[in-house]
Design an enzyme around this catalytic site. Structure first.
Site, PDB file in Angstrom:
ATOM      1  CB  CYS A  10      -0.917   0.012   1.220  1.00 45.75           C
ATOM      2  SG  CYS A  10      -2.036  -1.382   1.280  1.00 45.75           S
TER       3      CYS A  10
ATOM      4  CB  ALA B 284       0.967  10.802  -3.057  1.00 49.95           C
TER       5      ALA B 284
ATOM      6  CB  SER C  92       4.487   9.905 -10.150  1.00 51.01           C
ATOM      7  OG  SER C  92       3.915   9.209 -11.230  1.00 51.01           O
TER       8      SER C  92
ATOM      9  CB  THR D  95      -2.215  -5.120  -6.941  1.00 57.06           C
ATOM     10  OG1 THR D  95      -2.029  -4.129  -7.937  1.00 57.06           O
ATOM     11  CG2 THR D  95      -2.412  -6.483  -7.596  1.00 57.06           C
TER      12      THR D  95
ATOM     13  CG  ASP E 277      15.969   0.021  -6.714  1.00 55.81           C
ATOM     14  OD1 ASP E 277      15.361   0.756  -7.503  1.00 55.81           O
ATOM     15  OD2 ASP E 277      16.893   0.422  -5.967  1.00 55.81           O
TER      16      ASP E 277
ATOM     17  CE  LYS F 138      -4.711 -20.516 -48.020  1.00 56.77           C
ATOM     18  NZ  LYS F 138      -5.447 -21.737 -47.945  1.00 56.77           N
TER      19      LYS F 138
ATOM     20  CG  PHE G  88      -5.463 -11.378 -34.840  1.00 59.38           C
ATOM     21  CD1 PHE G  88      -4.124 -11.532 -34.539  1.00 59.38           C
ATOM     22  CD2 PHE G  88      -6.321 -12.421 -34.515  1.00 59.38           C
ATOM     23  CE1 PHE G  88      -3.635 -12.687 -33.935  1.00 59.38           C
ATOM     24  CE2 PHE G  88      -5.859 -13.579 -33.918  1.00 59.38           C
ATOM     25  CZ  PHE G  88      -4.509 -13.723 -33.631  1.00 59.38           C
TER      26      PHE G  88
ATOM     27  CD  GLU H 131       5.812  -3.226  -9.120  1.00 65.44           C
ATOM     28  OE1 GLU H 131       5.241  -3.956  -8.324  1.00 65.44           O
ATOM     29  OE2 GLU H 131       7.040  -3.102  -9.154  1.00 65.44           O
TER      30      GLU H 131
ATOM     31  CB  THR I 192       4.294   6.383 -15.103  1.00 65.40           C
ATOM     32  OG1 THR I 192       5.264   7.372 -14.719  1.00 65.40           O
ATOM     33  CG2 THR I 192       3.018   6.588 -14.304  1.00 65.40           C
TER      34      THR I 192
HETATM   35  N1  COS Z   1      17.346   2.991  -3.123  1.00 64.37           N
HETATM   36  C1  COS Z   1      17.754   3.573  -1.973  1.00 64.37           C
HETATM   37  N2  COS Z   1      17.592   4.899  -1.729  1.00 64.37           N
HETATM   38  C2  COS Z   1      17.000   5.642  -2.681  1.00 64.37           C
HETATM   39  C3  COS Z   1      16.557   5.105  -3.893  1.00 64.37           C
HETATM   40  C4  COS Z   1      16.754   3.717  -4.108  1.00 64.37           C
HETATM   41  N3  COS Z   1      16.377   3.129  -5.235  1.00 64.37           N
HETATM   42  N4  COS Z   1      16.006   6.081  -4.647  1.00 64.37           N
HETATM   43  C5  COS Z   1      16.112   7.228  -3.931  1.00 64.37           C
HETATM   44  N5  COS Z   1      16.723   6.948  -2.738  1.00 64.37           N
HETATM   45  C6  COS Z   1      17.062   7.909  -1.681  1.00 64.37           C
HETATM   46  C7  COS Z   1      17.868   9.085  -2.239  1.00 64.37           C
HETATM   47  O1  COS Z   1      19.246   8.768  -2.260  1.00 64.37           O
HETATM   48  C8  COS Z   1      17.539  10.163  -1.231  1.00 64.37           C
HETATM   49  O2  COS Z   1      18.268   9.900  -0.058  1.00 64.37           O
HETATM   50  P1  COS Z   1      18.908  11.092   0.900  1.00 64.37           P
HETATM   51  O3  COS Z   1      17.752  11.829   1.475  1.00 64.37           O
HETATM   52  O4  COS Z   1      19.687  10.329   1.919  1.00 64.37           O
HETATM   53  O5  COS Z   1      19.737  11.922  -0.014  1.00 64.37           O
HETATM   54  C9  COS Z   1      16.075   9.885  -0.908  1.00 64.37           C
HETATM   55  O6  COS Z   1      15.857   8.497  -1.175  1.00 64.37           O
HETATM   56  C10 COS Z   1      15.097  10.721  -1.712  1.00 64.37           C
HETATM   57  O7  COS Z   1      15.304  10.424  -3.071  1.00 64.37           O
HETATM   58  P2  COS Z   1      14.847  11.407  -4.264  1.00 64.37           P
HETATM   59  O8  COS Z   1      15.312  12.792  -3.935  1.00 64.37           O
HETATM   60  O9  COS Z   1      15.300  10.790  -5.539  1.00 64.37           O
HETATM   61  O10 COS Z   1      13.257  11.344  -4.133  1.00 64.37           O
HETATM   62  P3  COS Z   1      12.114  12.024  -5.006  1.00 64.37           P
HETATM   63  O11 COS Z   1      11.061  12.516  -4.113  1.00 64.37           O
HETATM   64  O12 COS Z   1      12.707  12.982  -5.993  1.00 64.37           O
HETATM   65  O13 COS Z   1      11.397  10.790  -5.770  1.00 64.37           O
HETATM   66  C11 COS Z   1      10.993   9.053  -7.387  1.00 64.37           C
HETATM   67  C12 COS Z   1      11.979   9.819  -6.461  1.00 64.37           C
HETATM   68  C13 COS Z   1      10.190   9.923  -8.318  1.00 64.37           C
HETATM   69  C14 COS Z   1      11.935   8.144  -8.174  1.00 64.37           C
HETATM   70  C15 COS Z   1      10.026   8.176  -6.511  1.00 64.37           C
HETATM   71  O14 COS Z   1       9.060   8.992  -5.898  1.00 64.37           O
HETATM   72  C16 COS Z   1       9.340   7.061  -7.300  1.00 64.37           C
HETATM   73  O15 COS Z   1       9.935   6.002  -7.539  1.00 64.37           O
HETATM   74  N6  COS Z   1       8.074   7.275  -7.721  1.00 64.37           N
HETATM   75  C17 COS Z   1       7.300   6.232  -8.393  1.00 64.37           C
HETATM   76  C18 COS Z   1       6.595   5.403  -7.393  1.00 64.37           C
HETATM   77  C19 COS Z   1       6.000   4.162  -7.943  1.00 64.37           C
HETATM   78  O16 COS Z   1       6.679   3.367  -8.592  1.00 64.37           O
HETATM   79  N7  COS Z   1       4.737   3.962  -7.671  1.00 64.37           N
HETATM   80  C20 COS Z   1       4.038   2.796  -8.139  1.00 64.37           C
HETATM   81  C21 COS Z   1       3.147   2.309  -7.084  1.00 64.37           C
HETATM   82  S1  COS Z   1       3.782   1.029  -6.196  1.00 64.37           S
HETATM   83  S2  COS Z   1       3.132  -0.505  -7.183  1.00 64.37           S
END
Ligand code: COS
Length: 379
Positions: free
Chosen positions: A123, A129, A131, A157, A239, A268, A337, A362, A364
């Protein structure tokens, strides 16, 4: 470099392939139509060890590698991506516990999740919120040895069927990622209510809902990691779970190619099977080439995860490339098709609807490009 699968991996892949062919594919259209959740079939996947695969043997699980998980996922998704999303969402929901749970939490919750069939949900997203994870608003206020949760999650999900949620909250709505804290939350705690199942365009077998938290009292012992560590737990989870999304998309695309090859040999035009026309051949060739590239990127990112490397960039390569490829490939399948492809009489329109979701969930594909660009620019 060795691209060969081990005998164990081949056996695992074969188990998933047979399950997809015999148990999922024959009923996929029916569940797509009805939008029902195929609980018994999902349970059988779990019984075969095809679900919750990230739980290690020390907690009663099968403890598959990310590469193994991708091999399974592609096969299952060939059968139906809606079923597979439900199956894989268990691993998404469990991953924060694997990553950040204390030994006692792992023993309790991973052990519980293997003792009998359980559904899990992750969740994170909220109405305002998706992205922007750091902008989430679901509040967790400390109250003695509990936290009190208030707010709403959406696009969850397994939301309606999960026994357990991993929930990302904030303790201070102004402190962005530094305020985020994660919890394990049993879904039957008082104050949790589930919205109606979303009436989605594709992947209609998966159960996607809004979940409301209204003064839900969660014991402090269910907090994952320290206060404020939730954002990084979520990012580290994603990740690891984006490579299987690449595999899910590859499975959809491979199904579209298989259906297109069969149809092109049979159908055909101008007195010949359409497979003889270069216009169709080029589409088929592009499909096969992109499927291969998607699979390789996916397995490489999974391999990096298995070797403990930070795989953000490669996981985003895999997720973004494979899901964009699946969208192109399923669209071309409908094109091959022709008019038939646009009807529910034939399987490819479902694949195209299913593929669309892959570019959205997961993270966009715009977010994937943002992750890739940031990693590049870090130097
Ligand atoms: N692993 C470990 N640490 C991470 C990381 C990762 N993959 N990505 C970012 N961080 C850390 C950064 O290093 C930073 O740390 P410090 O505060 O110590 O410097 C902190 O987390 C904040 O990172 P960042 O500044 O990059 O955050 P943002 O708010 O700019 O957001 C994105 C980053 C947009 C990449 C993030 O919000 C995201 O992935 N959004 C998409 C979410 C998603 O996939 N949703 C789908 C629903 S779930 S199914």
């Amino acid at each position: 470099m060795d691209f060969a699968l081990t005998d164990d991996q081949k056996a695992l892949q074969e188990t998933a392939r047979r399950f997809a062919q015999s148990e999922i594919a024959p009923v996929a259209a029916q569940y797509d139509q009805s939008g029902e959740f195929p609980r018994e079939i999902i349970q059988r996947a779990w019984e075969l060890g095809l679900s919750s695969t990230c739980i290690g043997p020390e907690y009663g699980g099968v403890g598959l590698s990310s590469v193994d998980n991708c091999l399974i996922t592609e096969e299952l998704s060939w059968g139906c991506s809606g079923f597979t999303t439900s199956i894989m969402a268990n691993d998404l929901g469990l991953m924060p516990i694997v990553i950040a749970g204390s030994e006692a939490q792992k023993k309790e919750w991973l052990g519980w999740a293997t003792a009998s069939f359980r559904m899990i949900a992750f969740c994170l997203s909220e109405p305002n919120a998706g992205s922007d994870v750091a902008g989430l608003q679901l509040l967790a206020e400390k109250s003695g040895d509990h936290y009190v949760l208030n707010g709403t999650k959406c696009w969850i999900t397994n939301g309606g069927v999960a026994d357990l949620y991993t929930v990302f909250t904030t303790q201070d709505r102004t402190s962005r990622h530094q305020g985020i804290t994660a919890f394990v939350v049993p879904s039957d705690l008082p104050g949790i209510t589930k919205g109606k199942k979303e009436d989605k365009m594709g992947q209609r077998a998966s159960d996607t809902r809004v979940i409301h938290f209204d003064n839900v009292r969660v014991p402090a012992s269910l907090r994952l990691g320290q206060e404020g560590e939730g954002f990084k737990i979520a990012m580290r989870t994603l990740d690891r779970t984006r490579p299987p999304i690449g595999a899910l998309a590859t499975g959809i695309a491979r199904r579209a190619l298989d259906e297109s090859l069969a149809y092109a040999r049979e159908r055909k035009a101008f007195g010949f099977p359409i497979a003889g026309f270069q216009a169709v051949q080029f589409m088929l060739a592009d499909m096969a080439k992109d499927i291969e590239a998607a699979r390789l990127l996916t397995l490489q990112s999974a391999w990096l995860v298995d070797h403990g490397a930070r795989a953000s960039k490669n996981s985003s390569f895999a997720k973004c490339f494979a899901t964009d490829a699946a969208m192109r490939i399923t669209t071309d399948a409908v094109q091959i098709f022709g008019g038939n492809g646009y009807t529910k009489e034939y399987p490819v329109e479902k694949l195209m609807r299913d593929a669309k979701l892959m570019q959205i969930y997961e993270g966009t594909n715009q977010i994937q490009r943002l992750v890739i660009a940031r990693e590049l620019l870090k130097g």
